[in-house]
Design a protein around this motif. Structure first.
Motif, mmCIF file in Angstrom:
data_model
loop_
_atom_site.group_PDB
_atom_site.id
_atom_site.type_symbol
_atom_site.label_atom_id
_atom_site.label_comp_id
_atom_site.label_asym_id
_atom_site.label_seq_id
_atom_site.Cartn_x
_atom_site.Cartn_y
_atom_site.Cartn_z
ATOM 1 N N GLY A 56 4.188 -7.517 -10.911
ATOM 2 C CA GLY A 56 2.841 -7.060 -10.575
ATOM 3 C C GLY A 56 2.023 -6.831 -11.828
ATOM 4 O O GLY A 56 2.339 -7.347 -12.914
ATOM 5 N N GLU A 57 1.010 -6.023 -11.646
ATOM 6 C CA GLU A 57 0.006 -5.897 -12.700
ATOM 7 C C GLU A 57 0.277 -4.656 -13.564
ATOM 8 O O GLU A 57 0.630 -4.768 -14.736
ATOM 9 C CB GLU A 57 -1.299 -5.852 -11.920
ATOM 10 N N ALA A 58 0.171 -3.504 -12.955
ATOM 11 C CA ALA A 58 0.315 -2.257 -13.709
ATOM 12 C C ALA A 58 0.567 -1.128 -12.714
ATOM 13 O O ALA A 58 0.160 -1.212 -11.555
ATOM 14 C CB ALA A 58 -0.963 -1.968 -14.487
ATOM 15 N N PRO A 59 1.224 -0.066 -13.167
ATOM 16 C CA PRO A 59 1.492 1.043 -12.244
ATOM 17 C C PRO A 59 0.214 1.713 -11.758
ATOM 18 O O PRO A 59 -0.773 1.802 -12.489
ATOM 19 C CB PRO A 59 2.289 2.035 -13.106
ATOM 20 N N GLY A 60 0.252 2.192 -10.513
ATOM 21 C CA GLY A 60 -0.799 3.046 -9.989
ATOM 22 C C GLY A 60 -0.350 4.504 -10.077
ATOM 23 O O GLY A 60 0.649 4.823 -10.731
ATOM 24 N N GLU A 87 3.194 5.338 -8.722
ATOM 25 C CA GLU A 87 4.212 4.744 -9.595
ATOM 26 C C GLU A 87 4.325 5.565 -10.879
ATOM 27 O O GLU A 87 5.429 5.851 -11.354
ATOM 28 C CB GLU A 87 3.834 3.286 -9.915
ATOM 29 N N PRO A 129 8.129 1.135 -9.737
ATOM 30 C CA PRO A 129 7.041 0.232 -9.365
ATOM 31 C C PRO A 129 6.916 0.039 -7.858
ATOM 32 O O PRO A 129 7.920 0.095 -7.129
ATOM 33 C CB PRO A 129 7.415 -1.105 -10.030
ATOM 34 N N PHE A 130 5.720 -0.198 -7.411
ATOM 35 C CA PHE A 130 5.430 -0.560 -6.010
ATOM 36 C C PHE A 130 6.049 0.415 -5.006
ATOM 37 O O PHE A 130 6.829 0.017 -4.132
ATOM 38 C CB PHE A 130 5.857 -2.018 -5.730
ATOM 39 N N ALA A 171 0.444 -0.265 -1.694
ATOM 40 C CA ALA A 171 0.672 -1.700 -1.935
ATOM 41 C C ALA A 171 2.165 -2.013 -1.856
ATOM 42 O O ALA A 171 2.573 -3.031 -1.295
ATOM 43 C CB ALA A 171 0.108 -2.099 -3.301
ATOM 44 N N ASN A 194 6.291 -4.854 -13.626
ATOM 45 C CA ASN A 194 4.864 -5.112 -13.862
ATOM 46 C C ASN A 194 4.635 -5.675 -15.261
ATOM 47 O O ASN A 194 5.498 -5.525 -16.137
ATOM 48 C CB ASN A 194 4.073 -3.802 -13.738
ATOM 49 N N HIS A 221 -2.007 -10.192 -4.428
ATOM 50 C CA HIS A 221 -1.532 -8.832 -4.682
ATOM 51 C C HIS A 221 -1.605 -8.049 -3.366
ATOM 52 O O HIS A 221 -2.608 -8.150 -2.647
ATOM 53 C CB HIS A 221 -2.406 -8.160 -5.743
HETATM 54 N N1 URA Z 1 0.215 -2.358 -8.213
HETATM 55 C C1 URA Z 1 0.903 -3.025 -9.171
HETATM 56 O O1 URA Z 1 0.480 -4.057 -9.649
HETATM 57 N N2 URA Z 1 2.053 -2.506 -9.563
HETATM 58 C C2 URA Z 1 2.577 -1.390 -9.052
HETATM 59 O O2 URA Z 1 3.670 -1.009 -9.484
HETATM 60 C C3 URA Z 1 1.850 -0.734 -8.060
HETATM 61 C C4 URA Z 1 0.667 -1.224 -7.644
#
Ligand code: URA
Length: 184
Positions: free
Chosen positions: A40-44, A47, A53-54, A58, A80, A154
């Motif tokens: 994925g992209e980056a933690p929210g 997370e 992650p995730f 999402a 991520n 995503h």
């Molecule tokens: N979106 C992401 O791209 N990564 C995560 O870990 C959570 C949400």
């Protein structure tokens, strides 16, 4: 390098300012020898709070797709591009991706997956091609050295736009087929 060793480096990383504002490093989770890796992209926020992650909205939607196509979440590895949360969930900055990408490379080397699936545009543009257009190119396969790669929407994009969900299911079913082939 082992995944533990790479994570230890991430925990103390100050290569970009996000290392100072994070609560937890969100390194990666799942089968450490997985044939299938999701990036994925980056933690929210959730997370960042849990270090996994995730796990937020999402992530719950991603879990539903994995379940729907019959891929156990514990069989795959999920991580991520960025290991630290950008404030207010803004997009990662290119310089943050540049600072962090080496950790992902080391992670890929350690896990050694056969299939890498990018979750969303940001990961696809970084890992497949800067020209990647998610609406045009999702679900297409790219053979890159030892890896088969593709990208899907995503899960956050699906939460905003339900009309993408059918394409997501089709892509995930293709990923399951590819996964079955490589683990045979
Ligand atoms: N979106 C992401 O791209 N990564 C995560 O870990 C959570 C949400």
């Amino acid at each position: 390098m082992t995944l533990d060793e790479i994570k230890q480096k991430c925990d103390v990383c100050r290569a970009c300012p996000l290392g100072q504002t994070k609560t937890n490093t969100v390194f990666g989770t799942g089968n450490e020898r997985a044939a299938l890796m999701f990036v994925g992209e980056a933690p929210g926020q959730q997370e960042d709070e849990t270090g996994v992650p995730f796990v937020g909205a999402a992530g719950k939607l991603l879990d539903k797709y994995l379940l729907a196509v019959g891929i156990p979440r514990n069989d795959v590895y999920i991580c991520n591009i960025l290991k630290c949360r950008p404030p207010h969930n803004r997009d990662p900055k290119p310089e943050e991706e540049d600072a962090c990408i080496q950790y992902l490379r080391e992670q890929v080397r350690a896990v050694s997956p056969k299939v890498i699936v990018c979750l969303g545009r940001i990961a696809a543009m970084r890992l497949i091609s800067p020209e990647f257009k998610i609406t045009r190119d999702h679900g297409k396969w790219y053979e890159r050295g030892a890896f088969s790669m593709c990208a899907v929407y995503h899960p956050s994009a699906l939460l905003r736009d339900e009309s993408k969900k059918e394409d997501m299911l089709i892509d995930m079913m293709e990923i399951k087929k590819r996964y079955d082939e490589v683990v045979k």
